[in-house]
Design a protein around this motif. Structure first.
Motif, short mmCIF file in Angstrom:
data_model
loop_
_atom_site.label_atom_id
_atom_site.label_comp_id
_atom_site.label_asym_id
_atom_site.label_seq_id
_atom_site.Cartn_x
_atom_site.Cartn_y
_atom_site.Cartn_z
N THR A 105 0.82 -1.22 0.00
CA THR A 105 0.00 0.00 0.00
C THR A 105 0.85 1.27 0.00
O THR A 105 0.33 2.36 -0.15
CB THR A 105 -0.94 0.02 1.22
OG1 THR A 105 -0.16 -0.09 2.40
CG2 THR A 105 -1.96 -1.10 1.14
N SER A 106 2.14 1.13 0.18
CA SER A 106 3.04 2.30 0.18
C SER A 106 4.04 2.25 -0.97
O SER A 106 5.12 2.82 -0.87
CB SER A 106 3.76 2.39 1.52
OG SER A 106 2.85 2.67 2.56
N GLY A 107 3.70 1.55 -2.04
CA GLY A 107 4.55 1.52 -3.21
C GLY A 107 5.39 0.28 -3.36
O GLY A 107 6.13 0.15 -4.34
N GLY A 166 10.62 8.82 -4.30
CA GLY A 166 9.65 8.28 -3.38
C GLY A 166 9.28 9.28 -2.31
O GLY A 166 10.02 10.22 -2.04
N ASN A 167 8.13 9.09 -1.74
CA ASN A 167 7.77 9.78 -0.51
C ASN A 167 7.46 8.69 0.51
O ASN A 167 7.82 7.53 0.29
CB ASN A 167 6.65 10.82 -0.72
CG ASN A 167 5.32 10.21 -1.09
OD1 ASN A 167 5.00 9.06 -0.80
ND2 ASN A 167 4.49 11.02 -1.76
N ASN A 168 6.82 8.99 1.59
CA ASN A 168 6.58 7.96 2.60
C ASN A 168 5.57 6.91 2.19
O ASN A 168 5.49 5.86 2.82
CB ASN A 168 6.14 8.61 3.92
CG ASN A 168 7.31 9.12 4.70
OD1 ASN A 168 8.32 9.53 4.13
ND2 ASN A 168 7.21 9.09 6.01
N HIS A 169 4.80 7.16 1.15
CA HIS A 169 3.72 6.25 0.79
C HIS A 169 3.60 5.91 -0.69
O HIS A 169 2.73 5.13 -1.06
CB HIS A 169 2.38 6.84 1.25
CG HIS A 169 2.34 7.13 2.71
ND1 HIS A 169 2.19 6.15 3.65
CD2 HIS A 169 2.45 8.29 3.39
CE1 HIS A 169 2.19 6.69 4.86
NE2 HIS A 169 2.35 7.99 4.71
N ALA A 170 4.41 6.50 -1.56
CA ALA A 170 4.25 6.28 -3.00
C ALA A 170 5.54 6.56 -3.74
O ALA A 170 6.51 7.07 -3.15
CB ALA A 170 3.13 7.18 -3.55
N PHE A 171 5.54 6.25 -5.03
CA PHE A 171 6.67 6.52 -5.91
C PHE A 171 6.18 7.22 -7.17
O PHE A 171 5.04 7.06 -7.58
CB PHE A 171 7.36 5.22 -6.34
CG PHE A 171 8.14 4.55 -5.25
CD1 PHE A 171 9.44 4.93 -4.97
CD2 PHE A 171 7.56 3.53 -4.51
CE1 PHE A 171 10.16 4.30 -3.97
CE2 PHE A 171 8.27 2.89 -3.50
CZ PHE A 171 9.58 3.28 -3.23
N VAL A 226 10.04 16.16 -7.27
CA VAL A 226 10.43 16.26 -5.86
C VAL A 226 9.27 15.72 -5.04
O VAL A 226 8.10 16.02 -5.33
CB VAL A 226 10.73 17.73 -5.47
CG1 VAL A 226 10.98 17.86 -3.98
CG2 VAL A 226 11.92 18.24 -6.26
N GLY A 227 9.57 14.93 -4.04
CA GLY A 227 8.54 14.39 -3.17
C GLY A 227 8.77 14.80 -1.73
O GLY A 227 9.89 15.12 -1.33
N ASN A 228 7.70 14.80 -0.96
CA ASN A 228 7.81 14.99 0.48
C ASN A 228 7.04 13.87 1.16
O ASN A 228 6.84 12.82 0.57
CB ASN A 228 7.37 16.40 0.91
CG ASN A 228 5.91 16.70 0.67
OD1 ASN A 228 5.09 15.82 0.49
ND2 ASN A 228 5.58 17.98 0.66
N PHE A 229 6.58 14.06 2.37
CA PHE A 229 5.92 12.99 3.12
C PHE A 229 4.74 12.38 2.37
O PHE A 229 4.55 11.17 2.39
CB PHE A 229 5.48 13.51 4.49
CG PHE A 229 4.94 12.44 5.39
CD1 PHE A 229 5.78 11.68 6.17
CD2 PHE A 229 3.58 12.19 5.46
CE1 PHE A 229 5.29 10.68 7.01
CE2 PHE A 229 3.07 11.19 6.28
CZ PHE A 229 3.93 10.44 7.05
N GLY A 230 3.93 13.20 1.70
CA GLY A 230 2.72 12.67 1.09
C GLY A 230 2.30 13.30 -0.22
O GLY A 230 1.16 13.16 -0.64
#
Length: 188
Positions: free
Chosen positions: A7-9, A28-33, A68-72
């Protein structure tokens, strides 16, 4: 290939055919790519945190040069200087409040855990996202209208280097967003 919590990639099976060649960046971030392939973006993972980019798929179909990604959330810079954002609104995935400002001229972007900041070609700065982690720079806004040459971030704050050698900070005061105690040393 990806692994980990599905569920997080961790499960990229649904997009594996799109990831088999010509990928130039994966973020990536904390839940996806999110991955750049031939200037387009492929996403997977938690849908609310950027794993689903259907709402902006047309904008991500070509011309993407950096993500660029962050937490969500994610922000993608296009070859014409526009930014496209998606993911959790609480983490900057919703950039509606700055849509006119990110519609062109962006040259650099960074993120805290829940906010984004972008430098424009004219040296001004645009920021959005969680107000407590850098999305709001009201207290220093007058210093961000020009002369920005670089920007840096940590989890909850930003620091902008100006062309006169001074540094402007904002975000969580306990995490570096308040540089008042060293302001004299940071003034150019």
């Amino acid at each position: 290939i990806s692994w980990g919590r599905s569920t997080s990639g961790g499960d990229s099976l649904s997009v594996s055919d799109q990831l088999s060649s010509e990928v130039v960046q994966v973020v990536g971030n904390n839940h996806a790519f999110a991955a750049i392939k031939d200037g387009s973006v492929v996403t997977w993972g938690h849908s609310k945190h950027g794993g689903n980019s259907e709402d902006v798929s047309e904008e991500l179909a070509s011309g993407v040069v950096q993500i660029v990604g962050n937490f969500g959330a994610f922000a993608a810079m296009k070859d014409d200087g526009r930014l496209v954002t998606w993911g959790s609104p609480e983490h900057g995935g919703d950039s509606d409040t700055v849509v006119a400002e990110i519609g062109g001229g962006i040259v650099h972007i960074v993120a805290t855990r829940s906010a984004f900041a972008a430098i424009k070609a004219n040296g001004s700065l645009v920021r959005w996202g969680n107000r407590n982690e850098g999305g709001n720079a009201a207290s220093v806004a007058s210093h961000l209208f020009g002369g920005i040459v670089q920007i840096f971030s940590n989890d909850c704050a930003f620091a902008a280097l100006k062309d006169d050698g001074s540094v402007v900070t904002w975000g969580s005061s306990s995490d570096g967003g308040n540089s008042g105690s060293v302001a004299a040393e940071l003034h150019g």
